[in-house]
Design a protein around this motif. Sequence first.
Motif, PDB file in Angstrom:
ATOM      1  N   VAL A  87       0.816  -1.217   0.000  1.00 48.20           N
ATOM      2  CA  VAL A  87       0.000   0.000   0.000  1.00 48.20           C
ATOM      3  C   VAL A  87       0.849   1.266   0.000  1.00 48.20           C
ATOM      4  O   VAL A  87       0.334   2.364  -0.225  1.00 48.20           O
ATOM      5  CB  VAL A  87      -0.969   0.038   1.201  1.00 48.20           C
ATOM      6  N   THR A 143      -8.748  -0.032  -4.170  1.00 44.90           N
ATOM      7  CA  THR A 143      -7.425   0.465  -4.530  1.00 44.90           C
ATOM      8  C   THR A 143      -7.470   1.972  -4.759  1.00 44.90           C
ATOM      9  O   THR A 143      -6.548   2.702  -4.346  1.00 44.90           O
ATOM     10  CB  THR A 143      -6.905  -0.267  -5.778  1.00 44.90           C
ATOM     11  N   MET A 199      -7.423   3.499  -1.408  1.00 48.08           N
ATOM     12  CA  MET A 199      -6.086   3.437  -0.807  1.00 48.08           C
ATOM     13  C   MET A 199      -5.185   4.540  -1.346  1.00 48.08           C
ATOM     14  O   MET A 199      -4.470   5.213  -0.590  1.00 48.08           O
ATOM     15  CB  MET A 199      -5.436   2.075  -1.081  1.00 48.08           C
ATOM     16  N   GLN A 219      -5.591   7.946   0.349  1.00 51.93           N
ATOM     17  CA  GLN A 219      -5.533   8.081   1.811  1.00 51.93           C
ATOM     18  C   GLN A 219      -4.150   8.453   2.312  1.00 51.93           C
ATOM     19  O   GLN A 219      -3.133   8.140   1.689  1.00 51.93           O
ATOM     20  CB  GLN A 219      -5.969   6.769   2.483  1.00 51.93           C
ATOM     21  N   ARG A 276      -3.680   3.875   5.254  1.00 50.66           N
ATOM     22  CA  ARG A 276      -3.355   2.744   4.373  1.00 50.66           C
ATOM     23  C   ARG A 276      -2.789   1.580   5.179  1.00 50.66           C
ATOM     24  O   ARG A 276      -3.185   0.429   5.007  1.00 50.66           O
ATOM     25  CB  ARG A 276      -2.319   3.162   3.322  1.00 50.66           C
ATOM     26  N   ALA A 305      -3.750  -2.463   5.508  1.00 52.76           N
ATOM     27  CA  ALA A 305      -2.853  -3.059   4.522  1.00 52.76           C
ATOM     28  C   ALA A 305      -2.979  -4.575   4.437  1.00 52.76           C
ATOM     29  O   ALA A 305      -3.009  -5.151   3.341  1.00 52.76           O
ATOM     30  CB  ALA A 305      -1.402  -2.675   4.838  1.00 52.76           C
ATOM     31  N   ARG A 319     -10.734  -0.528   4.242  1.00 47.46           N
ATOM     32  CA  ARG A 319     -11.138   0.877   4.124  1.00 47.46           C
ATOM     33  C   ARG A 319     -11.570   1.481   5.455  1.00 47.46           C
ATOM     34  O   ARG A 319     -12.058   2.609   5.493  1.00 47.46           O
ATOM     35  CB  ARG A 319     -12.278   1.007   3.104  1.00 47.46           C
TER      36      ARG A 319
END
Length: 571
Positions: free
Chosen positions: A441, A488, A491, A494, A499, A503, A555
């Motif tokens: 990530v 994704t 991610m 963020q 993240r 992860a 998330r």
Amino acid sequence: MPYRAPADDIRFILTHVAGFDQVTATERFAEATPDVTAAILTEAGKLCDEVLAPLQRVGDLHPSKLENGVVRTPPGYAEAYRAVAEGGWIGVAATPDHGGMGLPQTLAMAVSEMMSGACLSLQLNPLLTLGQIDALEHHASDDLKALYLPKLISGEWSGTMNLTEAQAGTDVGALRTTAKPNGDGTYAITGQKIYISWGDADFMENVVHLVLARLPDAPPGTKGISLFLVPRHLPGEDGTVGAANGVKVVSLEHKMGLHGSPTAVMQYEDAKGWLVDAPNKGMAAMFTMMNNARLAVGLQGVGVAEAACQQAMAYALDRRQGRTPVGDGAGPIADHADVRRMLATMRAEVFAARSIALGCAVAIDMSTATGKTEWAAQAGFLTPIAKAYGTDTGIEVATTGIQVHGGMGFIEETGAAQYLRDVRVTAIYEGTNGIQAMDLVGRKLMDGGEAAWRLLEEVEKTAETARPTLPDLAEPVWAAAESLREATEWMVAQPMNDRFAGAVPFLRGWARVLGAQAHLSAAMAEGGTGRRAALARVFITRLLPETEALLAEARAGAEGLYALSAEDLSA
């Protein structure tokens, strides 16, 4: 139950799932024809079945020991290692310039997986040498290559990597080992390293250590780390082993598993070493070795999972208990629905993890053969997934294998528990699986998700191709890929700690989707019916649905984790 190397399954994945034909179509690897590939896998399989597998229990029952400064290895290890070395298996992917076969990394990794399933403790030795060969090929001077690579590739000498120190752990930048110039182009290395797998052995002419150390006046942190080659015995210009160097094994760790593999505490006292690459560039050189090792460790997990799966299946087909719903009701426990669920899940996970890892190896070979950055990015993105998912699969399958055995799985004599004890560390070394997820990530999304989008496009292309003939399997794969695309995108947008908080489930979500793609490809190759299609249905209908829950956790962000203080958690 005797271990049987899964050469046929590997060959099927290379042909129908991982895209190995792209590798053999390149000029660099044109010699890796189907016949050569089949011969490599078949012969390596025989070595694993007949020479390595019989030592699996031997190493556990007769651990390596340190006696009067010499590491004594389990009975049979020396002879088995010689068979590995004399067969040329250490140099499968090494350059022919120094005695290697020059074959694709994919084949080297496939061989490594089979050896891991046969006897992980012994396989660790050539694995580390493979990584050192790769690092020296990329970063060492021509003189060091000429002296050391032929010996390492032939197996006359073995290699290790020395990163960890007691006070530093994962924070490699906190290391204290020093390197002082001797004035003749060499350096005096002083310090202590821990957790050094195969730091020494009694069947090796020489052991070559790659050691991270800090030069005088080097910058702090990882920017001030250099890499040094430090042999146990100092070689002459012709490679003849000479006087002992200032390096010794202080002690061997008492471990949960891998008892046959000596894990050493190494002491360096003005040991003579040679700089690899430029000063303060040690981490870049070491990461060459570590990236190779991370994929190989993922396949260690797959190899142990394969072995545990084979043993559990053999037990389940032999053990009879209770009335079963199949035939006359007197069948083995494999006929019970829950046992069948465990066995099918084990086999489905092994196939998925193996496919992802071999797909990563193919990307590495394509990057080497073509020089295209897209392939390098794909290999980089897949490496943490292959390492974490492969080792998690090894642990989970070994755990389930114990469950299949019931009470007998808890009894050491069956050997089922050894698989779990041996494989457990693979989720820790070469970067813990949490670090792999953070890498995914973090650094692997620094391109804004470009590598991720290309992989998702391939998944959706596979689903599109399968739609006309296998709509019941294609649709959920497509839907999961779309969910992963949204996660994704989240991610990428963020801050890093949010993240990091998600992860691990994010990486697992990727493994679920890529594993489903592999199973779908296998089902199509088989024509939509048969064993592989049935296994694909197990994965896609029973395991792929976990993706939504994993991505929801991914998330969730970090705030909820920090709502609990450290004191709250210890209450």
